[in-house]
Write an enzyme that holds these catalytic residues in place. Structure first.
Site, PDB file in Angstrom:
ATOM      1  N   GLN A   1       0.829  -1.201   0.000  1.00  0.00           N
ATOM      2  CA  GLN A   1       0.000   0.000   0.000  1.00  0.00           C
ATOM      3  C   GLN A   1       0.866   1.254   0.000  1.00  0.00           C
ATOM      4  OE1 GLN A   1      -3.099   0.796  -0.307  1.00  0.00           O
ATOM      5  NE2 GLN A   1      -3.020   2.921   0.356  1.00  0.00           N
ATOM      6  N   GLU A   2       1.977   1.202   0.705  1.00  0.00           N
ATOM      7  CA  GLU A   2       2.828   2.386   0.831  1.00  0.00           C
ATOM      8  C   GLU A   2       3.641   2.668  -0.427  1.00  0.00           C
ATOM      9  OE1 GLU A   2       1.830   3.584   4.799  1.00  0.00           O
ATOM     10  OE2 GLU A   2       2.909   4.562   3.160  1.00  0.00           O
ATOM     11  N   SER A   3       4.193   1.625  -1.060  1.00  0.00           N
ATOM     12  CA  SER A   3       5.155   1.878  -2.136  1.00  0.00           C
ATOM     13  C   SER A   3       5.050   0.925  -3.317  1.00  0.00           C
ATOM     14  CB  SER A   3       6.579   1.772  -1.580  1.00  0.00           C
ATOM     15  OG  SER A   3       6.880   0.411  -1.279  1.00  0.00           O
TER      16      SER A   3
END
Length: 502
Positions: A310-312
Site C-alpha cells: 500500500q505504501e510503495s
C-alpha cells in the site's frame, strides 16, 4: 458422507428408543429446542466458502459461522460443524433431518416449499451472469439463447434461467464438483463462456479472475437464509428468528457484514492485475525480510507485506515530495524515532515499518477486540494517533461505538471539513485517506492469505488465471533514485495517491 450419515443414524436410533420410553411412561415428546439443550449440541451442516465458513490460521470463521457460533452460545450449547462437499449434500442431510441447520449460502427457492424452513441472515445477494472477456458481452437472457450457462449444483440460479416453454433459451449445465472459485476459474480460462454465480461469492472471489466480467443480474437482491428441516417442529426456527432480530437491532449483524464484506466496495481490476503481477515479480525479493521482521514484532508477515505494498508497491526507492520515502514510506521523524538510518535500504525500511506498527498497535486500547484493533492501528499508522482519537471522540459524541471500526470510519472523513475539525483537538486531516488505506490493506492481506494459506478457500489454478501485465506496464521495476518523483506519479491515475482496493 457415509460416516456422517451413520453417526446421525445411530443418534436417531438412540433418540427413537428414548422417545418410546417417554411415550410409554406418559411423557410428552420434547421439542426440537429442548432436545438440543438436553444433548448440549447444535448440529450444523455447511460447506467451505469465503462467504460462509472457512479456517483462517486454524481458526473457524466466516459470516454464517460467526452467527451460528453466537446462536449456539445464546442457547448455551456446543456448536458442532460438519462440512459437506456441496449444497446438494447439505440439502440431502437436511431432508433426512440429520442436522439442525444448513448453512448453504442459498436464498429461498420455489422448490423448497414443503422441504425446509428458512430464516434470513442479514445479507442479500443477486444471481449474476458473468462471462469471459473473449466472448460477446450479453445484456439479457435473450442474448444467451442456445448458449450454455454454467452453474453450481443446487444453486440459486436455475429457476431464474430455466423457462420450460422456451426451447430456444439458454442451456443450463450444472457442476456438482465445483465451488464458486472453481466455476470462475473456468470462465477466466475460457473453458466456460458464461456462468451464473451469487453476487456475494463473486465479490469475494473476483479479484483472482480479472478476465471474468460481470454482465447483468437475473433478479433483485434477495435475502440469504439458514435452512431447517421441516421434520423439526418450529421451536428452533422461532429461536433463530428472535436471535436474528436481536443481532440486527444491536448492530452485531452490521458488524459482521462489515468485517466480511465491508472492504470489497472499491474493486479495480487494473489494480488487481498489477498487484498479482507484483506478487510474482517483486514480493519474492522481500518476502524473507517481511517474515523475519514480522516474527520479531509478533505480527503476521502478510499484513506487514500488505502495508508495504500500500505504501510503495514494494519499491524500496520510492520517494514522496512530502519527505516520506522507502519501501515502507517512513517520515524522517519516524525513522529517527525508531532508529532507522537509511530509509531507502529495503531491510532497514521493513524493520522500521514492523517496529513502528507494533508501537502504534500497542497504543490502541486493549479492550478493543481483534480484528478492529488492527484496523485502528492501520488507520493510526496512516493518519496519526491524534486524528484517530479525534474521530473516535466524534463517533462517541454522535452515539456511535468508538471501539468499532465500522462506526469510526464514518467519522474520519469529517476531519477534512471545517465544521467538524474545528471541534477537534488535532484539527484538520485528510480523513478519507485512512479509510481507503485500511480497505486497501485488508484486501491485499486477504489475497496474500489466500495465496499462502493452503487451508484457506482458494482459487484453483490461481497462477494460470492471472492477467499478467506486459513490458509496458506503468510503474516498472527499474530502480529509482532518491531524487526521483513520487512512485505513484509513474502509475496510471487510478493507481496513484489512493491505490485501488483489490
Amino acid at each position: 458422507m457415509s460416516r456422517f450419515i451413520s453417526t446421525f443414524r445411530r443418534s436417531s436410533a438412540q433418540l427413537s428408543i428414548v422417545l418410546a420410553v417417554l411415550l410409554a411412561t406418559g411423557c410428552s415428546q420434547p421439542t426440537t429446542l429442548q432436545e438440543i439443550r438436553e444433548e448440549g449440541v447444535l448440529h450444523v451442516i455447511t460447506r467451505v466458502a469465503p462467504s460462509i465458513y472457512y479456517q483462517d490460521r486454524e481458526q473457524d470463521t466466516g459470516y454464517d459461522y460467526e452467527l451460528a457460533r453466537l446462536f449456539a452460545d445464546e442457547l448455551g450449547v456446543e456448536l458442532r460443524v460438519r462440512v459437506a462437499d456441496d449444497n446438494s449434500e447439505i440439502l440431502s442431510v437436511l431432508s433426512r433431518n440429520y442436522a439442525h441447520i444448513g448453512l448453504a449460502g442459498l436464498t429461498q427457492r420455489p422448490d423448497f416449499g414443503e422441504q425446509y424452513h428458512s430464516v434470513p441472515i442479514g445479507v442479500a445477494a443477486q444471481s449474476v451472469i458473468v462471462y469471459n472477456k473473449e466472448v460477446p458481452a450479453p445484456e439479457s437472457l435473450e442474448d444467451l439463447a442456445s448458449e450454455t450457462i454454467h452453474m453450481l449444483a443446487d444453486s440459486n440460479h436455475e429457476h431464474l434461467v430455466a423457462d420450460p416453454g422456451n426451447e430456444a433459451g439458454p442451456i443450463i449445465q450444472k457442476h456438482p464438483g465445483l465451488d464458486a472459485a472453481g466455476l470462475l476459474a473456468r470462465v477466466g480460462s475460457g473453458e466456460f463462456g458464461y456462468a451464473a454465480v451469487a453476487s456475494n461469492e463473486l465479490d469475494l472471489n473476483h479479484v483472482f479472475f480479472p478476465k471474468v466480467y460481470e454482465a447483468f443480474a437475473l433478479n433483485e437482491p434477495t435475502d440469504l437464509v439458514w435452512l431447517f428441516p421441516t421434520a423439526q417442529d418450529d421451536t428452533l426456527v422461532q429461536a433463530a428468528e428472535a436471535f436474528m432480530e436481536r443481532m440486527n437491532n444491536n448492530g452485531t449483524m452490521a458488524q459482521l457484514a462489515e468485517r466480511f464484506y465491508g472492504h470489497l466496495d472499491r474493486l479495480n481490476y487494473v489494480g488487481a492485475r498489477t498487484f498479482m503481477h507484483h506478487v510474482e515479480n517483486r514480493l519474492p525479493r522481500y518476502q524473507s525480510l517481511f517474515q523475519d521482521y514480522a516474527e520479531e514484532s509478533g505480527m503476521d508477515w502478510r499484513l506487514l507485506a500488505a502495508i508495504g505494498y500500500q505504501e510503495s508497491h514494494w519499491r524500496p526507492n520510492a520517494v514522496s515530495p512530502t519527505g516520506v520515502r522507502g519501501l515502507m514510506m517512513l517520515t524522517r521523524t519516524t525513522a529517527n524515532y525508531i532508529g532507522i538510518n537509511n530509509r531507502l535500504d529495503a531491510e532497514e525500511s521493513i524493520e522500521g515499518g514492523a517496529r513502528y506498527f507494533r508501537m502504534v498497535h500497542g497504543r490502541i486500547p486493549e479492550r478493543i477486540p481483534e480484528p478492529d484493533r488492527t484496523w485502528f492501528a492501520l488507520a493510526s499508522y496512516n493518519v496519526g494517533f491524534g486524528h484517530l482519537e479525534d474521530a473516535r471522540r466524534l463517533a462517541e459524541s454522535a452515539g456511535k461505538d468508538p471501539d468499532r471500526w465500522m462506526d469510526v470510519k464514518e467519522f474520519l472523513p469529517l476531519l477534512a471539513q471545517k465544521e467538524w475539525y474545528t471541534k477537534t483537538r488535532f484539527g484538520y486531516a485528510r480523513g478519507h485517506e485512512p479509510v481507503v488505506y485500511v480497505q486497501n490493506i485488508r484486501r491485499y492481506y486477504d489475497v496474500l492469505v489466500r495465496i499462502t494459506e493452503p487451508d484457506a478457500p482458494s482459487a484453483p489454478g490461481l497462477e494460470d488465471q492471472l492477467a499478467w501485465l506486459g513490458d509496458n506496464e506503468a510503474g516498472s521495476d527499474a530502480p529509482a533514485s532518491e531524487s526521483q518523483p513520487d512512485l505513484r506519479a509513474d502509475l496510471p491515475p487510478e493507481l496513484r495517491l489512493i491505490p485501488p482496493t483489490l
